[in-house]
Design an enzyme around this catalytic site. Structure first.
Site, mmCIF file in Angstrom:
data_model
loop_
_atom_site.group_PDB
_atom_site.id
_atom_site.type_symbol
_atom_site.label_atom_id
_atom_site.label_comp_id
_atom_site.label_asym_id
_atom_site.label_seq_id
_atom_site.Cartn_x
_atom_site.Cartn_y
_atom_site.Cartn_z
ATOM 1 C CE LYS A 1 17.101 100.199 2.032
ATOM 2 N NZ LYS A 1 18.065 101.269 1.687
ATOM 3 N N GLY A 2 19.052 96.518 2.491
ATOM 4 C CA GLY A 2 19.482 96.118 3.830
ATOM 5 C C GLY A 2 18.312 95.639 4.682
ATOM 6 N N GLY B 1 17.803 105.268 5.067
ATOM 7 C CA GLY B 1 17.799 104.842 6.471
ATOM 8 C C GLY B 1 17.286 103.427 6.653
ATOM 9 C CG LEU B 2 19.737 100.557 6.788
ATOM 10 C CD1 LEU B 2 20.431 99.981 8.009
ATOM 11 C CD2 LEU B 2 20.123 99.778 5.544
ATOM 12 C CB CYS C 1 24.182 101.756 6.715
ATOM 13 S SG CYS C 1 22.848 102.891 6.281
ATOM 14 C CG ASN D 1 27.376 101.733 2.303
ATOM 15 O OD1 ASN D 1 26.679 102.515 1.668
ATOM 16 N ND2 ASN D 1 26.875 100.764 3.025
ATOM 17 N N GLY E 1 29.981 104.524 -8.236
ATOM 18 C CA GLY E 1 29.990 105.379 -9.410
ATOM 19 C C GLY E 1 29.971 104.706 -10.758
ATOM 20 N N GLY F 1 25.013 100.674 -8.650
ATOM 21 C CA GLY F 1 24.070 101.232 -7.694
ATOM 22 C C GLY F 1 23.229 102.361 -8.245
HETATM 23 C C1 FMN Z 1 19.078 105.021 -2.642
HETATM 24 C C2 FMN Z 1 20.201 104.182 -2.126
HETATM 25 C C3 FMN Z 1 19.973 103.234 -1.134
HETATM 26 C C4 FMN Z 1 21.005 102.449 -0.639
HETATM 27 N N1 FMN Z 1 20.751 101.518 0.316
HETATM 28 C C5 FMN Z 1 21.751 100.697 0.751
HETATM 29 C C6 FMN Z 1 21.512 99.647 1.681
HETATM 30 O O1 FMN Z 1 20.393 99.429 2.125
HETATM 31 N N2 FMN Z 1 22.557 98.873 2.072
HETATM 32 C C7 FMN Z 1 23.829 99.079 1.601
HETATM 33 O O2 FMN Z 1 24.754 98.360 1.986
HETATM 34 N N3 FMN Z 1 24.083 100.052 0.696
HETATM 35 C C8 FMN Z 1 23.083 100.858 0.262
HETATM 36 N N4 FMN Z 1 23.354 101.831 -0.670
HETATM 37 C C9 FMN Z 1 24.723 101.975 -1.194
HETATM 38 C C10 FMN Z 1 24.866 101.290 -2.567
HETATM 39 O O3 FMN Z 1 24.624 99.910 -2.444
HETATM 40 C C11 FMN Z 1 26.261 101.530 -3.150
HETATM 41 O O4 FMN Z 1 27.222 100.871 -2.360
HETATM 42 C C12 FMN Z 1 26.623 102.998 -3.227
HETATM 43 O O5 FMN Z 1 25.512 103.732 -3.658
HETATM 44 C C13 FMN Z 1 27.810 103.299 -4.143
HETATM 45 O O6 FMN Z 1 27.624 102.854 -5.448
HETATM 46 P P1 FMN Z 1 27.010 103.745 -6.651
HETATM 47 O O7 FMN Z 1 27.864 104.973 -6.774
HETATM 48 O O8 FMN Z 1 27.039 102.839 -7.824
HETATM 49 O O9 FMN Z 1 25.626 104.100 -6.235
HETATM 50 C C14 FMN Z 1 22.314 102.633 -1.143
HETATM 51 C C15 FMN Z 1 22.544 103.579 -2.148
HETATM 52 C C16 FMN Z 1 21.516 104.359 -2.662
HETATM 53 C C17 FMN Z 1 21.817 105.367 -3.727
#
Ligand code: FMN
Ligand code: FAD
Ligand code: FAD
Ligand code: FMN
Ligand code: FES
Ligand code: FES
Lengths: 248, 299, 299, 248
Positions: free
Chosen positions: B42-43, B69-70, B126, B188, B240, B261
């Site tokens: 997590k960030g 929101g981090l 983010c 992202n 995705g 993700g």
């Molecule tokens: C619930 C949630 C929390 C996320 N938190 C972060 C984060 O803290 N830092 C970050 O760089 N990306 C964050 N992401 C983005 C994911 O790491 C990823 O890049 C993005 O969801 C696209 O991939 P996906 O379609 O496989 O989910 C978050 C995504 C989700 C769904």
């Protein structure tokens, strides 16, 4: 907690948009009142959280109210079909050793209290229930509560069954209001807010909801505001909280 | 069968990377973490963040919108409480979410000494915070600045996670590459607004959020392919992925690693299934080495 | 109940606009065209185009990817064969897809004289052609140039359809507004790549395509809202509308008109259903005037 | 053409992934062989094109082969359920007044020829059929063709039923190859390509497929290459084309 395919044994409609399911698990779980399962549906990406409403032998019961696509989909499930579930999740209720306890259920919030009633009464504890809903048709499981509780009071907003009025309007007039050593409340947010304002002296344990991402502590999606200014995760830290710790 | 990927001198058992924010800090489901190439935390921010007000999450059949929101415990607790508790040997990349360049420098400096930290993912993308986040990633010069400062501070692998919101990510990717990133992470989440029409109010507590999930895959695949034409630096895809086929498509499009993700939220063991699907796909074609597929899309 | 919208001095019976490429030239389903605010034709080029090789279309549950590639009969046949055959009184906006500024000028000049043409939508955003299209819309200066040249050539309403692919659409929207556009249309499809992994080849005949459909709505809603903060020029939303609620959300976010695209392919009478849904929504809230909702989203 | 809710009266599995449905329409359509319907599924945004396979009185028959999510969804439909369909679409076959006609069906391509056989034989025309598939299990509707055609020859790639070999390998050995005044061919692209190479003298009308957007002429999604270098729309200009006009 684990992922399982649960077989639906029974599906009954309890009222308008209110559905009850009995499920059979290949490997039965040890589950506590207040815990919940995450259900996969065919129509939404994320699972939907549903509380354990009851458990008899190894069969689990879920009761749902249709509010959107996920619950709509569940309402169409038929006996014999399998459900992809993860659980049991959350901490659930810490079962007290003694005391006189009151369950406060509003609407679909009545459901998770049923298994709690079963467990508490099974321990020989004195349990009262105040069950409320908008109308008679939405007042569910009153008979089951009747067989498990010392006293069951019902109330409806429109007076179509039991006392007329909101749960929090009826509660102060009951004896248990003063005498209970703890309350367990599950219902819509306005009900919990109003309960908070009643300023009850004994602890009130509230079953809370939030929109969940994972249900298992991975995403921080299920935040709920704590009175300390921070957030708690409903899925890991709850879903049952002491009402006084939570900002609604 | 060989799933191994080498990137910036590091060996990954396979191309799957648990994406930031979808596997928390790695304290749970370690049997899954054991099986993937890497996990991104997590960030993390310097002082920690309480996160955004609820509701924070929403979905459709093929999308997720989040505005977490981090929320995080902050640098200090992360070092002292989380890192020592990690019970797996899979490489850990820390997602760093600073507001200023100094924030990044400070976190990198502090965590760079931790043996348990394999590398860093600079989160310049983010969409869910008012300061820092994607406002850095939208400017090629800010990306260059943060990346080059960080590059000087660590010899560990440095990934730079970018956004395509309101910017040309080909340019920011070039900036990151030139400033010494070991890999760029694309993308992202897409900025997203949900409206509660009855209330005439945004639905999410934070006002807006970030869109992820399988629906965005064709878009992110396109971006990966186009960026691979303008930089030689390795690309890590994120967007995705739900199946083994998705991973293979990203490799063909030019990604060296592939982040997983949103699907972790649906099923924390999704990566185990995805690995099995990749294996089956390779078997059916009598292919032996996954790394051979990277960038092999023909025009 | 009043569904009327006034934009650039033109009256629209309601905010629904049939999006370019999803209702052909308006020769069919005229009972639907009769009921909407306006129709935008398929993109027209100077000499016509055969379009892209098949396959041209693909979908998931919530997305469509197309690479039609501006197949059209060309300016001359459009004027001589299509326009005289239109059997409805709904305003017709012609989607113009030039490669050079001269192309736009020439088509505008020629069609500007046609009484049947109510206005123009400059397509500076098509992802499915190699020249022109979104390569114009990605540059604020090109957008300014094409728009200002066209502005001088016609007094009819001029809409400029923009892309967010690899650019900051807030900037291009400002350019279009300053150059005299009567409205900006947000957004054309997102660039998208589909891969046939077995063949190691793009799946679509044209190599890539454009992503549309309900999954992208939260993203486009966000873009509409953000652009509405930087320009006063009216905004026409386009992206993922399938229901009356979607239309209301776009109005609240700041759009004056709302285009309906992909859903026409699923159901050519979708707009009739959408209008009924809007009416029901207003009725339930005892609201009388749809235009009152525009931009009324609170923060 | 219009949108209707069609009720499923019957669903039978004909072979592996091959399903036959009989449907009842509230307002029966006038429909020609070669026309098709666009079917809405719950799992994909766009409708799926399915040819009319047969029509008896006012009931329509569809036969599908499962190749992806849309057809997979259809394969789970049960009698009594409703299907949202638009049609009939496309030009269909121009029925000749006279002549001796041969139907060439490969795999699921056999299905749309069945209704054509019924209409042609109903007009008293002489109809032959050559039906081919990979294996015996995939060879569908041979009995129905038997009752409608003068002669039915079957072939399978593996020789498990009828002659062994591809349709285009068997065809030249048949009498109808020389004598037919027209051929109607429906099958996979490789079969149609091979047919083109046989350089048959009589016209060959091919039932073509393409990925469709709307099925009704709105989107230009369904392009197929014409020998003039341009494209034609399968949904409006077809789906039946003279094979010599099309570049495959
Ligand atoms: C619930 C949630 C929390 C996320 N938190 C972060 C984060 O803290 N830092 C970050 O760089 N990306 C964050 N992401 C983005 C994911 O790491 C990823 O890049 C993005 O969801 C696209 O991939 P996906 O379609 O496989 O989910 C978050 C995504 C989700 C769904
Ligand atoms: C721990 C826990 C236990 C639970 N137990 C039960 C139980 O036992 N039984 C039960 O019935 N439910 C239970 N719930 C609630 C249940 O999880 C939800 O009702 C369910 O997730 C709803 O899913 P859905 O797809 O049907 O609706 P969703 O589409 O998810 O909608 C849910 C709500 O959000 C609103 N919403 C969504 N988008 C918007 C928008 N843009 N604007 C305004 N409003 C919007 C909808 O109107 C609706 O009211 C529980 C929840 C939790 C957290
Ligand atoms: C006029 C007409 C009539 C028809 N009549 C019939 C009929 O009577 N019966 C019948 O069974 N079918 C018929 N079809 C075909 C039918 O429409 C298709 O089989 C159906 O649309 C497939 O939908 P699906 O969702 O099941 O599969 P889809 O997901 O749409 O897949 C279809 C094919 O595309 C491939 N594909 C999709 N994406 C990719 C990718 N990225 N890479 C590689 N390949 C990919 C799949 O592998 C699959 O082979 C007809 C088609 C037309 C045009
Ligand atoms: C099949 C198809 C063809 C399209 N053709 C054009 C076009 O010729 N010109 C144009 O400006 N946009 C074109 N578009 C984009 C749409 O007009 C619309 O902006 C986009 O699809 C997003 O809206 P939607 O999600 O409602 O479809 C096309 C879209 C589709 C799906
Ligand atoms: S729902 Fe994901 S952490 Fe609680
Ligand atoms: S499928 Fe849309 S025009 Fe043929």
């Amino acid at each position: 907690m684990r992922k399982q395919k649960a077989r639906i044994c029974e599906h009954t409609e309890l009222g308008p948009g209110l559905h009850s399911f009995w499920l059979e698990l290949p490997e039965p779980d040890d589950v506590r009142p207040g815990q919940f399962y995450e259900i996969k549906t065919a129509v939404r990406f994320l699972r939907r959280a549903i509380s354990l409403a009851d458990k008899i032998e190894d069969r689990l019961r879920f009761i749902i109210r249709v509010v959107g696509p996920g619950t709509e989909w569940m309402s169409g499930l038929k006996p014999g079909e399998n459900l992809d579930i993860i659980g049991p999740l959350g901490k659930g209720v810490k079962i007290p050793e003694e005391g006189s306890l009151t369950l406060l259920g509003g609407g679909i919030g009545i459901a998770p209290l049923l298994y709690l009633a079963r467990v508490l009464s099974g321990k020989g504890l004195r349990v009262n229930a105040l069950l409320a809903a908008c109308t008679r048709e939405e007042l569910i499981c009153t008979e089951e509560f009747g067989s498990l509780c010392s006293e069951v009071v019902t109330a409806t907003d429109d007076g179509s069954c039991g006392r007329k009025g909101l749960l929090t309007q009826v509660l102060p007039s009951l004896q248990c209001y003063k005498e209970s050593s703890a309350f367990y409340a599950c219902g819509p947010e306005p009900m919990l807010k109003a309960l908070k304002e009643l300023d009850i002296q004994s602890p009130v344990y509230a079953f809370l909801e939030s929109r969940m991402g994972c249900g298992i502590g991975l995403c921080m999606g299920c935040a709920i505001k704590h009175t300390d200014g921070g957030y708690r995760r409903v899925c890991l830290d709850g879903p049952v909280f002491n009402l006084e710790d939570i900002t609604l | 069968m060989n799933f191994e990927i080498i990137l910036a001198g590091q060996r990954f058992a396979n191309p799957l990377v648990l994406a930031s924010g979808t596997f928390s800090y790695g304290l749970r489901y370690t049997h899954v973490i054991d099986r993937v190439g890497a996990i991104v935390t997590k960030g993390i921010t310097v002082s920690g963040r309480a996160g955004n007000p609820p509701p924070r999450i929403w979905d459709t059949a093929e999308t997720v919108v989040n505005s977490v929101g981090l929320e995080n415990v902050g640098l200090e607790r992360f070092s002292q409480e989380i890192l020592p508790s990690l019970r797996f040997s899979t490489p850990v990349y820390v997602n760093l979410a600073g507001v200023t360049t100094d924030d990044f420098a400070m976190m990198l400096d502090s965590l760079g000494k931790e043996e348990r930290v394999s590398g860093f993912e600079l989160n310049l993308s983010c969409p869910n915070v008012k300061e820092g986040g994607q406002s850095i990633g939208q400017s090629a010069s800010s990306v260059a600045e943060v990346t080059s400062v960080c590059r000087k501070l660590t010899a560990k692998p440095l990934w730079v996670k970018l956004t395509s919101n309101f910017c040309d990510v080909r340019e920011t990717a070039v900036s990151a590459a030139e400033a010494g990133a070991d890999a760029v992470v694309l993308l992202n989440t897409l900025s997203a607004l949900l409206i509660d029409a009855g209330q005439r109010h945004p639905f999410l507590g934070a006002g807006s959020g970030g869109l992820s999930g399988p629906a965005i895959k064709p878009y992110v695949l396109y971006v990966v392919r186009e960026v691979s034409k303008v930089i030689d630096t390795p690309i890590i895809a994120s967007g995705g992925v739900v199946s083994g086929l998705d991973v293979i498509q990203y490799l063909l499009a030019g990604a060296s690693l592939v982040q997983v993700g949103s699907v972790n939220l649906q099923d924390p063991e999704a990566c185990l299934r995805i690995l099995a699907e990749i294996e089956k796909w390779l078997n059916e074609r009598d292919l032996k080495t996954l790394a051979d597929l990277i960038g092999k899309l023909e025009d």
